[in-house]
Design an enzyme around this catalytic site. Structure first.
Site, mmCIF file in Angstrom:
data_model
loop_
_atom_site.group_PDB
_atom_site.id
_atom_site.type_symbol
_atom_site.label_atom_id
_atom_site.label_comp_id
_atom_site.label_asym_id
_atom_site.label_seq_id
_atom_site.Cartn_x
_atom_site.Cartn_y
_atom_site.Cartn_z
ATOM 1 N N GLU A 1 -1.676 -6.909 7.211
ATOM 2 C CA GLU A 1 -0.240 -6.562 7.872
ATOM 3 C C GLU A 1 -0.153 -7.638 9.135
ATOM 4 O O GLU A 1 -1.050 -8.222 9.759
ATOM 5 C CB GLU A 1 -0.322 -5.051 8.402
ATOM 6 C CG GLU A 1 1.189 -4.793 9.105
ATOM 7 C CD GLU A 1 2.303 -5.035 8.265
ATOM 8 O OE1 GLU A 1 2.766 -6.334 8.001
ATOM 9 O OE2 GLU A 1 2.943 -4.165 7.618
ATOM 10 N N ARG A 2 1.113 -7.961 9.546
ATOM 11 C CA ARG A 2 1.607 -8.575 10.658
ATOM 12 C C ARG A 2 0.916 -7.935 11.820
ATOM 13 O O ARG A 2 0.985 -6.517 11.830
ATOM 14 C CB ARG A 2 3.123 -8.700 10.652
ATOM 15 C CG ARG A 2 3.688 -9.244 12.180
ATOM 16 C CD ARG A 2 3.812 -8.180 12.850
ATOM 17 N NE ARG A 2 5.188 -7.579 12.666
ATOM 18 C CZ ARG A 2 6.409 -7.997 13.332
ATOM 19 N NH1 ARG A 2 6.482 -8.992 14.118
ATOM 20 N NH2 ARG A 2 7.373 -7.266 12.902
ATOM 21 N N HIS B 1 0.551 -1.133 0.019
ATOM 22 C CA HIS B 1 -0.095 -0.131 0.050
ATOM 23 C C HIS B 1 0.885 1.193 0.017
ATOM 24 O O HIS B 1 1.863 1.194 0.463
ATOM 25 C CB HIS B 1 -0.900 0.091 1.065
ATOM 26 C CG HIS B 1 0.181 -0.057 2.619
ATOM 27 N ND1 HIS B 1 0.150 1.115 3.084
ATOM 28 C CD2 HIS B 1 0.126 -1.096 3.374
ATOM 29 C CE1 HIS B 1 0.891 0.827 4.179
ATOM 30 N NE2 HIS B 1 0.962 -0.178 4.539
ATOM 31 N N HIS C 1 0.685 -5.479 2.425
ATOM 32 C CA HIS C 1 1.168 -4.959 3.599
ATOM 33 C C HIS C 1 2.906 -5.095 3.378
ATOM 34 O O HIS C 1 3.076 -6.361 3.032
ATOM 35 C CB HIS C 1 0.613 -4.996 4.743
ATOM 36 C CG HIS C 1 -0.794 -4.585 4.919
ATOM 37 N ND1 HIS C 1 -1.280 -3.400 5.153
ATOM 38 C CD2 HIS C 1 -1.954 -5.380 4.338
ATOM 39 C CE1 HIS C 1 -2.531 -3.626 5.072
ATOM 40 N NE2 HIS C 1 -2.886 -4.601 4.495
ATOM 41 N N ARG D 1 -6.269 0.926 3.623
ATOM 42 C CA ARG D 1 -4.929 1.333 3.007
ATOM 43 C C ARG D 1 -4.650 0.362 1.829
ATOM 44 O O ARG D 1 -4.125 1.053 0.850
ATOM 45 C CB ARG D 1 -3.942 1.541 3.942
ATOM 46 C CG ARG D 1 -3.314 0.448 4.732
ATOM 47 C CD ARG D 1 -2.594 0.783 5.896
ATOM 48 N NE ARG D 1 -1.718 -0.216 6.601
ATOM 49 C CZ ARG D 1 -2.383 -0.837 7.754
ATOM 50 N NH1 ARG D 1 -3.560 -0.550 7.981
ATOM 51 N NH2 ARG D 1 -1.568 -1.770 8.364
#
Ligand code: 2PG
Length: 237
Positions: free
Chosen positions: A87-88, A9, A179, A60
């Protein structure tokens, strides 16, 4: 030929503010929107015809996908959203400022939390501002309370194997807008990097990473479409 475009992103508000983000649903900045649009223009200029697109359930990444597909003139392609491309999860570090956290805990500790393969940050305490368990986008899922890159890969890989790899094996061109760390997990998997080898891989925001693959989904070439913002990539072969 199986072709994969990985697109991190564009810059988010918390990238700008230097805060641990993880699963917090932070939107793009104006700069992030411009990066996503440019990514789409580069996809178009490269003549890439996308068959299918994938993204996470975070704004995002979704808006990056939409902005890129719009700029590429390909908003019609089928798209799938799944939390396993999120994302993590940054656990108890979520929301904290990265520089302040390094001052408090030391640069080395923060580097371990950010880039070690298998050391997760401390868990997120339940019931706080960033408790995602009541968020309906995760209904029915068993949610982590923190993740290392290893445990991120543990939930990305089943999704990859079931939903993405079969379309690549069919020779399609796929776009995955996700991500920094969910994409690093995919890079580790595809390039068969060691736990140490993945540490140095940093994927720039909004810069499409074009990977061509053979029939066994081994990379045969890899390059960023925006050469001016490229970072080092694993060697192939
Ligand atoms: O904050 C985050 O969620 C990630 C991505 O921006 O940061 P890091 O660089 O520490 O992996």
């Amino acid at each position: 030929m199986p072709t994969l475009i990985l697109l991190r992103h564009g810059q988010s508000q918390w990238n700008l503010e230097d805060r641990f983000t993880g699963w917090v649903d932070v939107d793009l900045t104006a700069e992030g929107e411009a990066q996503a649009k440019k990514g789409g223009e580069l996809i178009k200029a490269a003549g890439l015809q996308i068959d299918r697109a994938y993204t996470s359930v975070l704004t995002r990444a979704i808006r990056t996908l939409w902005l890129a597909l719009t700029a590429a003139g390909q908003v019609f392609v089928p798209e799938t959203k799944d939390w396993r491309l999120n994302e993590r999860h940054y656990g108890g570090l979520t929301g904290l400022n990265k520089t302040e956290t390094a001052t408090k805990h030391g640069e080395d500790q923060v580097k371990v939390w950010r880039r070690s393969y298998d050391v997760p940050p401390p868990p997120l305490a339940p019931g706080g501002e960033f408790d995602f368990s009541k968020d309906r986008r995760y209904a029915g899922a068993v949610l982590p309370d923190t993740e290392s890159l290893k445990t991120t890969l543990d939930r990305v890989q089943p999704y990859w194997d079931a939903e993405i790899a079969p379309h690549l094996k069919a020779g399609e061109t796929l776009l995955v807008a996700a991500h920094g760390n969910s994409l690093r997990a995919i890079v580790k998997l595809l390039f068969e990097l060691s736990d140490e080898g993945i540490i140095a891989v940093e994927i720039p925001t909004g810069n499409p990473l074009l990977i061509e693959l053979d029939a066994n989904l081994k990379p045969t070439s890899a390059r960023y479409l925006d050469e001016a913002r490229a970072t080092a990539l694993p060697t192939i072969g």
